[in-house]
Design an enzyme around this catalytic site. Structure first.
Site, mmCIF file in Angstrom:
data_model
loop_
_atom_site.group_PDB
_atom_site.id
_atom_site.type_symbol
_atom_site.label_atom_id
_atom_site.label_comp_id
_atom_site.label_asym_id
_atom_site.label_seq_id
_atom_site.Cartn_x
_atom_site.Cartn_y
_atom_site.Cartn_z
ATOM 1 C CG ASN A 136 -12.338 -5.654 -0.909
ATOM 2 O OD1 ASN A 136 -11.341 -5.641 -0.488
ATOM 3 N ND2 ASN A 136 -12.949 -4.720 -0.681
ATOM 4 C CG HIS A 138 -8.762 -3.146 -0.079
ATOM 5 N ND1 HIS A 138 -9.638 -2.770 0.749
ATOM 6 C CD2 HIS A 138 -7.712 -3.632 0.650
ATOM 7 C CE1 HIS A 138 -9.219 -3.215 2.138
ATOM 8 N NE2 HIS A 138 -7.864 -3.466 1.767
ATOM 9 C CD GLU A 143 -12.526 -0.709 0.043
ATOM 10 O OE1 GLU A 143 -12.016 -1.901 -0.508
ATOM 11 O OE2 GLU A 143 -13.054 -0.562 1.083
HETATM 12 C C1 F6R Z 1 -3.063 -0.852 4.498
HETATM 13 C C2 F6R Z 1 -3.746 -1.202 3.360
HETATM 14 C C3 F6R Z 1 -4.576 -2.269 3.063
HETATM 15 C C4 F6R Z 1 -4.016 -3.526 3.652
HETATM 16 C C5 F6R Z 1 -4.985 -4.734 3.194
HETATM 17 C C6 F6R Z 1 -4.631 -5.965 3.763
HETATM 18 O O1 F6R Z 1 -2.198 0.163 4.684
HETATM 19 O O2 F6R Z 1 -3.423 -0.349 2.414
HETATM 20 O O3 F6R Z 1 -4.755 -2.464 1.569
HETATM 21 O O4 F6R Z 1 -2.661 -3.902 2.887
HETATM 22 O O5 F6R Z 1 -6.290 -4.310 3.831
HETATM 23 O O6 F6R Z 1 -4.676 -6.012 5.287
HETATM 24 P P1 F6R Z 1 -3.854 -7.053 6.279
HETATM 25 O O7 F6R Z 1 -2.614 -6.757 5.963
HETATM 26 O O8 F6R Z 1 -4.247 -6.519 7.610
HETATM 27 O O9 F6R Z 1 -4.592 -8.348 5.892
#
Ligand code: F6R
Length: 263
Positions: A136, A138, A143
């Site tokens: 999304n 973030h 968010e």
């Molecule tokens: C984790 C974080 C999140 C992840 C994001 C992607 O510390 O800050 O922003 O980087 O949710 O997550 P993955 O890498 O599991 O796809």
């Protein structure tokens, strides 16, 4: 904004890890901003390998993690402290006192968030921030609708993020719906930002971050405001970018300049 379209997540991790290790060789007390999730794991594998096989020394490195859930005890198996211990800190020689996580417990949690920002400043600011990106958009747990100027703070997770992260929790186990995250402003203060994104699931997030309008509704787009960001993406994650040919040609141009020792 630089976009490197890599042949695989492995190649992306090689590039990111190489840049961190090069920076470490110039600055033994490097300040790293670290992410959790599936995206950075290959980079952490390479840093572990560099320590275990090639003697890379992380004892002077200061680390600040991006985010942590509220409501999980520090040693909880699904907390981000445990993640970092399992994937990086446990197998290398980072010094305990140099490792920092956002605070998640009271009393005075808001003041503790301000103190976390002060710790980053006292360390001289973040040299290299590693980032993944949520489907999304973030970054950290900023968010959609997070202020582009936001600092470390308490935040709620969207339904989308809760769904994306649900597989990391056991069936029936309560899943935290709040976290403390570095703000977008905190992230943008880092001197260098290395983003990775892989797979079709991230293609829209990459497109909006790189080529979309800057908007708090898509936090990754705030990275366009930073002068030193590189996106390392695989073919699938790059598939919705409209200027793929340009990014590939730019990569070739940089390689050419490097070969001629211009850079
Ligand atoms: C984790 C974080 C999140 C992840 C994001 C992607 O510390 O800050 O922003 O980087 O949710 O997550 P993955 O890498 O599991 O796809």
């Amino acid at each position: 904004m630089h976009v490197i379209i890599c042949s695989s997540p492995e190649e992306a991790a090689d590039l990111v890890a190489r840049e961190i290790l090069d920076a470490l060789s110039r600055k033994p007390d490097l300040v790293l901003g670290l992410a959790t999730g599936s995206t950075p794991i290959r980079v952490y594998d390479r840093l572990l390998h560099a320590h275990q096989e090639d003697g890379a020394d992380f004892s002077g490195v200061r680390t600040f993690n991006l985010d942590e859930y509220i409501g999980l005890p520090p040693a909880h198996p699904h907390g981000y402290r445990t993640f970092m211990h399992d994937h990086l800190f446990g197998g290398s020689n980072f010094t305990r006192e140099n490792i920092h996580f956002p605070p998640t417990e009271g009393p005075d949690l808001v003041e503790k968030c301000t103190a976390f920002e002060a710790k980053i400043r006292d360390a001289g600011g973040i040299d290299i921030q590693i980032l993944g990106i949520g489907s999304n958009g973030h970054i950290g747990f900023n968010e959609p609708t997070s202020s582009l100027a936001s600092r470390t703070r308490i935040t709620s997770l969207t339904e989308k993020t809760l769904r994306d992260n649900a597989p990391f929790f056991d069936a029936g186990e309560p899943q935290p719906s709040m976290a403390v995250t570095m703000g977008i402003g905190t992230i943008l203060d880092a001197r260098r930002i290395l983003v990775q994104a892989f797979g079709l699931k991230k293609a829209e997030a990459v497109r909006q971050s790189v080529e979309g309008p800057v908007s708090s509704f898509f936090p990754g787009s705030a990275l366009q405001l930073h002068a030193n960001v590189t996106f390392h993406v695989d073919a699938e994650a790059s598939s919705r970018l409209t200027m793929q040919a340009f990014y590939r040609r730019s990569q070739e141009n940089v390689k050419e300049l490097e070969a001629k020792n211009v850079l």
